[in-house]
Scaffold this active site. Structure first.
Site: not given
Lengths: 296, 498
Positions: B348-350, B495
């Site tokens: 999800w972060h990348g 974020y």
């Protein structure tokens, strides 16, 4: 518990009153001190001013033409002394179409691009542009970026295509000073120079806050003579992070660059000292962060 | 920064041209809750809010319009994506609720795919195109889209609503205004906390409940959040970014210190933003659940994830972990599911190796802790054991954050290698003399984070007892402190692009 309307009113005032004080203080001409410490203003470092009535008038074109003529004479004399370096072919591009002396077209469309240091310089450059009848069309600040980002992403080409600058300042970032892969960076610089599609430009070397492993020398010896401004001998006041100049530092830096660009650069433009500073950038500032967007 | 003209106009004289300019979206300075110009506008917003707060219908419309304007100022053209998602969610949920069996399930899948498609497109299309061009020789043009601000948070919220409606845990909202209010409520839209429909929607149709006490509490949260975010996190972040740019040029000790700096920065940034969000919601009479519960005081990794970004952790638990089987079934499958969840969290972060590694490290650590708990069920209760357990958990988490903060996997490995092989603690004296402000701030930050609950409560009570008028001065002092110590280059909100 019920709805206590007065409590919301009071909260509203608790927010509005302090901010009004802060915004009003920002408009004052002088600053207050508490125990010897100057109280900073909200926009002190941002170059924001909404007071248009103080905006300096543009210099008359006839006056600019006169200055240009004087500069041309000086540059003609200086150009005889330019030393061409052996490996200068590294990132030389075809310059035959460029104007060699101070541009007679005083209204340049200026683009400045670089890493975070460009973010500080663009505000000072904007003041110069306003003073000299140029237009800072866009500032492209790519924080933490290196020459690789600028060279290998298609972002620069897109920006040039969109904003159609006639003069470009390329600010070589502080990160380049750490570089030990000089050859790779020279190649990247050559790629970037080719992307400029015949537009006149000047490289601005990084502030000398960390040890230089050779990038200044690499640019100085490889760039087209007169296109690289070395900042390594400048003593610029540092900002609080010890990595960037403070406002005064940026001002001094830009003043020195301006003198060089208008008198000694290969592609000079008129850069008289602004009568008024911190005029506020009205044009676009494109801000990216290389840690989030590498671009290639 | 041109947004501040809204405020300056108030002082220097009104101009329509400047007002329109100020009200338009600016790519270089999207609005956040912590922007002074936004807070100034919030003051005026509250003034009118007080007047209409007793009329629920007009109150809701007023807040909705303000929230949508806030989102427009944060995301510009992506505002349309958001409005599109709200409208479709509302209709799909209503339609789905009337169906049964397979048709209902298919509608759920359809709506989930639709909701997720925006997130997947904006978040992963660039990397997919890049990889395709590099490895498959294609020549697709890369888009330069920025990720729409808050897209992860409102997509997760949209999914939670659709699934809750499917499960009949909530009834579909009758009015689109109410649903848009729930989705766009400005305090939480940019960076969470993710709020659940069952917790929030009943509040939309309830009368506004505020008092001097709740408003004092709100102002404390907002002021504290601003200090955490703009003062502490920003300053620490400046140091961290210096190290991040070229890790090889710094000593092991500097990496060691930057590890603490980033751990504190991340916590202060996220919890600071949550404080502002919770405080602003409370000012309007709405309650949002806490998002951080002193996570660095967790004595094990499982407890850490119960205390860190609680709304996201719960979302992953309720909408992925439990549907996949959770802790039912075979032990080995439970463990694999746990690792998979953390892997997804990393993804999800990348779509980057460092994020995936971070997720997997945490997944494996959670499994190891579960095994430990299974075979050593009786845990020592002594204070010394707790302190050691806290220190181990904190340092484990902090080492993991290297993969989050570094700009590449190689940089993260380089930083960790230098930290473990080249740290000389004797250099600390010289470092402290060179960077006294940083060391002082680190000590203060550590003090705040590890402060005992009793001391925290005592200080909170003391501030709450201050007379009302002193709040104006207190807020002024907080704002001036932020201006006084602000750096020339503000650190981007970590974020914001997740």
């Amino acid at each position: 518990m019920k709805n206590n309307r007065s409590s919301i009113f009071f909260s509203s005032l608790t927010i509005i009153v302090p901010l009004l004080v802060i915004f009003s203080y920002n408009q004052l001409d002088h600053s207050f001190k508490i125990a010897g410490v100057t109280l900073k203003k909200l926009f002190a470092d941002d170059g924001i001013s909404t007071n248009d009535k103080n905006k300096p008038k543009k210099l008359k074109k006839s006056y600019l033409a006169k200055i240009n003529e004087e500069k041309n004479q000086k540059i003609k004399a200086d150009s005889l002394q330019i030393v061409h370096h052996k490996d200068s072919s590294n990132f030389i591009i075809d310059t035959s179409t460029f104007e060699q002396f101070v541009s007679q077209n005083s209204e340049e469309r200026v683009l400045i691009m670089g890493d975070s240091e460009c973010g500080g310089l663009c505000k000072q450059l904007n003041d110069y542009c306003i003073q000299n009848g140029h237009k800072l069309v866009v500032s492209f600040v790519w924080n933490s970026a290196t020459i690789f980002n600028f060279a290998y992403a298609d972002t620069v080409t897109k920006i040039i295509k969109k904003y159609k600058p006639t003069y470009i300042f390329l600010v070589v970032g502080l990160n380049e000073l750490y570089a030990k892969d000089i050859a790779k960076r020279k190649k990247a610089a050559m790629t970037l120079a080719k992307k400029l599609e015949g537009i006149r430009y000047s490289w601005i070397g990084p502030a000398n806050y960390v040890k230089d492993y050779g990038i200044n020398n690499a640019f100085f010896t490889s760039a087209i003579p007169g296109t690289f401004f070395s900042s390594k001998d400048l003593n610029l006041p540092k900002g609080s992070d010890n990595r960037h100049p403070n406002t005064e530092g940026y001002r001094m830096w830009m003043d020195t660059i301006a003198t060089w660009v208008s008198t000694s650069a290969k592609y000079p433009i008129t850069m008289n000292k602004p009568l008024k500073r911190k005029q506020g950038i009205k044009s676009k500032i494109i801000s990216l962060n290389a840690s989030k967007y590498r671009g290639y | 920064m041109h947004l501040n003209i809204v405020a300056i106009n108030f002082i220097t004289g009104f101009s329509w041209e400047q007002l329109i300019y100020a009200a338009s979206y600016s790519l270089q300075s999207p609005w956040l809750l912590s922007d002074f110009s936004f807070i100034f506008l919030l003051g005026f917003f509250l003034f009118v809010y007080a007047l209409i707060s007793k009329n629920i219908k007009w109150r809701n419309i007023y807040v909705l319009v303000f929230s949508l304007f806030f989102y427009y100022k944060s995301s510009g053209p992506f505002f349309l994506v958001f409005v599109c998602l709200i409208s479709s969610d509302f209709l799909l949920a209503k339609f789905m609720d009337k169906q049964e069996g397979t048709k209902k399930r298919m509608l759920l899948y359809l709506s989930l795919i639709y909701s997720l498609s925006f997130l997947l497109y904006f978040k992963y299309s660039s990397i997919i195109i890049h990889n395709s061009n590099e490895y498959l020789g294609t020549n697709f043009s890369l888009n330069d889209w920025f990720l729409p601000v808050g897209i992860s948070f409102y997509t997760f919220q949209s999914i939670s609503y659709l699934v809750d409606v499917y499960r009949r845990e909530v009834l579909p909202v009758k009015s689109i205004t109410d649903y848009a209010f729930y989705m766009s409520f400005f305090p939480h839209i940019i960076a969470g906390p993710i709020i659940r429909a069952k917790d929030f929607i009943p509040q939309i149709s309830s009368p506004t409940i505020t008092s001097h006490d709740t408003n004092k509490e709100s102002m404390i949260r907002i002021a504290l959040g601003l200090i955490k975010l703009l003062l502490i996190a920003n300053y620490l972040g400046a140091y961290v970014s210096i190290i991040n740019e070229n890790p090889l040029n710094f000593s092991g000790l500097e990496h060691f210190i930057s590890m603490y700096a980033f751990s504190f920065q991340l916590y202060f940034e996220l919890s600071g933003y949550a404080d502002i969000a919770i405080g602003m919601a409370l000012l309007l009479g709405f309650r949002i659940k806490e998002n951080f519960d002193r996570p660095y005081l967790a004595t094990n990794i499982t407890a850490f994830w119960r205390k860190w970004h609680i709304s996201i952790s719960n979302w992953f638990k309720d909408y992925i972990y439990i549907p996949l089987g959770g802790n039912k079934g075979k032990l080995i499958s439970n463990y694999l599911i746990l690792i998979f969840i953390m892997f997804l969290g990393g993804l999800w972060h990348g779509m980057d190796k460092r994020f995936i590694i971070l997720g997997l490290i945490h997944g494996v650590a959670l499994v190891i802790h579960k095994i430990w708990m299974k075979y050593v069920p009786i845990q020592p209760k002594s204070k010394l054991f707790s302190v050691i357990a806290i220190l181990i958990t904190f340092h484990f988490v902090s080492f993991g954050w290297f993969f989050l903060r570094a700009s590449s996997f190689d940089y993260a490995v380089q930083s960790l290698t230098l930290l473990f092989t080249k740290t000389n603690l004797l250099e600390l004296v010289n470092f402290s003399m060179e960077r006294p402000a940083l060391i002082t701030l680190l000590i203060i930050s550590g003090g705040i984070i590890f402060m005992p609950s009793k001391v925290k409560k005592y200080m909170n009570d003391k501030v709450l007892q201050l007379p009302a008028i002193s709040w104006v001065f207190l807020f002024l002092i907080v704002l001036q402190l932020i201006i006084q110590f602000k750096l020339q280059f503000a650190q981007p909100f970590i974020y914001l692009q997740f």
